[in-house]
Design an enzyme around this catalytic site. Structure first.
Site, PDB file in Angstrom:
ATOM      1  N   HIS A 101      -8.997  -3.504  -2.568  1.00 19.86           N
ATOM      2  CA  HIS A 101      -8.035  -2.719  -1.795  1.00 19.86           C
ATOM      3  C   HIS A 101      -8.425  -1.241  -1.776  1.00 19.86           C
ATOM      4  O   HIS A 101      -8.464  -0.610  -0.711  1.00 19.86           O
ATOM      5  CB  HIS A 101      -6.639  -2.895  -2.412  1.00 19.86           C
ATOM      6  CG  HIS A 101      -5.545  -2.175  -1.705  1.00 19.86           C
ATOM      7  ND1 HIS A 101      -4.505  -2.828  -1.086  1.00 19.86           N
ATOM      8  CD2 HIS A 101      -5.297  -0.843  -1.545  1.00 19.86           C
ATOM      9  CE1 HIS A 101      -3.688  -1.934  -0.546  1.00 19.86           C
ATOM     10  NE2 HIS A 101      -4.137  -0.720  -0.827  1.00 19.86           N
ATOM     11  N   GLU A 102      -8.729  -0.680  -2.944  1.00 16.81           N
ATOM     12  CA  GLU A 102      -9.034   0.756  -3.008  1.00 16.81           C
ATOM     13  C   GLU A 102     -10.393   1.076  -2.390  1.00 16.81           C
ATOM     14  O   GLU A 102     -10.546   2.092  -1.709  1.00 16.81           O
ATOM     15  CB  GLU A 102      -8.979   1.242  -4.461  1.00 16.81           C
ATOM     16  CG  GLU A 102      -7.618   1.085  -5.120  1.00 16.81           C
ATOM     17  CD  GLU A 102      -6.487   1.709  -4.338  1.00 16.81           C
ATOM     18  OE1 GLU A 102      -6.708   2.720  -3.634  1.00 16.81           O
ATOM     19  OE2 GLU A 102      -5.360   1.191  -4.419  1.00 16.81           O
ATOM     20  N   CYS A 153       0.855  -1.184   0.000  1.00 18.06           N
ATOM     21  CA  CYS A 153       0.000   0.000   0.000  1.00 18.06           C
ATOM     22  C   CYS A 153       0.889   1.231   0.000  1.00 18.06           C
ATOM     23  O   CYS A 153       1.878   1.299   0.746  1.00 18.06           O
ATOM     24  CB  CYS A 153      -0.905  -0.011   1.233  1.00 18.06           C
ATOM     25  SG  CYS A 153      -1.973   1.437   1.383  1.00 18.06           S
ATOM     26  N   HIS A 174     -10.198   1.262   1.368  1.00 18.31           N
ATOM     27  CA  HIS A 174      -9.663   2.536   1.866  1.00 18.31           C
ATOM     28  C   HIS A 174     -10.794   3.504   2.221  1.00 18.31           C
ATOM     29  O   HIS A 174     -10.682   4.276   3.188  1.00 18.31           O
ATOM     30  CB  HIS A 174      -8.792   3.197   0.795  1.00 18.31           C
ATOM     31  CG  HIS A 174      -7.326   2.874   0.909  1.00 18.31           C
ATOM     32  ND1 HIS A 174      -6.593   3.145   2.040  1.00 18.31           N
ATOM     33  CD2 HIS A 174      -6.463   2.329   0.014  1.00 18.31           C
ATOM     34  CE1 HIS A 174      -5.341   2.772   1.845  1.00 18.31           C
ATOM     35  NE2 HIS A 174      -5.235   2.265   0.630  1.00 18.31           N
TER      36      HIS A 174
END
Length: 216
Positions: A173-174, A131, A177
């Protein structure tokens, strides 16, 4: 001792201040690192708080930051903006062996607003990932092999798209966030490795060797 109080969530005023700072900064903003509060807050949904010009400008800056890092994705909180917005792109060359093991195929540029993903089926894959907001480290994360993503594009049109393999990993993953979740929250922490140790010991197409040696 004074009573502890949870910090107030970010609001539209915080959003506008942070976007103004990014757009008027005169240089690419830094990528904030783990420990910054914006990375642990649920980002604000986009409901028209920015003009079309401001939104386009923010996406352009985020794209530059992502490519300069370099990375395959960047969420707005990673540059201090508490907004449910992320950009993604994966056009890097990888070996045929890695591409096959990770089901990694090129991902053309995509900007997503207010995204939500749903796993398709129950199959998962385990791979090292890193990351940009945890610079210098990587760890193994189990992720759904395929997901359905619902999001708004930068014109406000609702979209639904299915992703699989490495593209699905980037999407998860994004999007995580934007809910205040970092990959380390879902990682096998025994697999955590510095970039140097990863390159020296664990940079294989799959994680079988690392799993055996690190006992995760």
């Amino acid at each position: 001792m004074p009573e502890w109080k949870a910090p107030a969530p970010f609001d539209d005023a915080d959003l506008r201040r942070s976007v103004t700072a990014v757009l008027d900064g005169g240089e690419l903003p830094p990528i904030v690192q783990a420990g910054h509060p914006v990375l642990r807050a649920r980002a604000l949904p986009f409901t028209g708080q920015l003009s079309a010009t401001e939104l386009a400008g923010l996406i352009a800056v985020m794209t530059e930051v992502m490519r300069a890092a370099p990375g395959v994705g960047l969420a707005a909180p990673q540059i201090g903006v508490p907004l449910q917005l992320a950009v993604m792109e994966d056009l890097y060359e990888v070996s045929a062996e890695n591409a096959a093991a990770r089901e990694r195929h090129p991902l053309d540029f995509l900007a997503i607003l207010n995204p939500r993903y749903t796993p398709v089926g129950t199959a998962t894959a385990s791979h090292y990932e890193g990351c940009l907001s945890m610079s210098g480290w990587q760890a193994v994360v189990d992720r759904a092999i395929a997901v359905e993503l619902r999001y708004d594009d930068d014109h406000g049109t609702a979209r639904t798209r299915r992703f699989s393999g490495w593209q699905a990993r980037i999407v998860q993953h994004e999007t995580d966030h934007l809910a205040g979740t970092l990959y380390i929250d879902k990682a096998h922490t025994r697999s955590l490795a510095s970039n140097a140790e990863y390159s020296a010991n664990w940079a294989h197409p799959d994680v079988a060797y690392a799993r055996a040696k690190l006992n995760f």
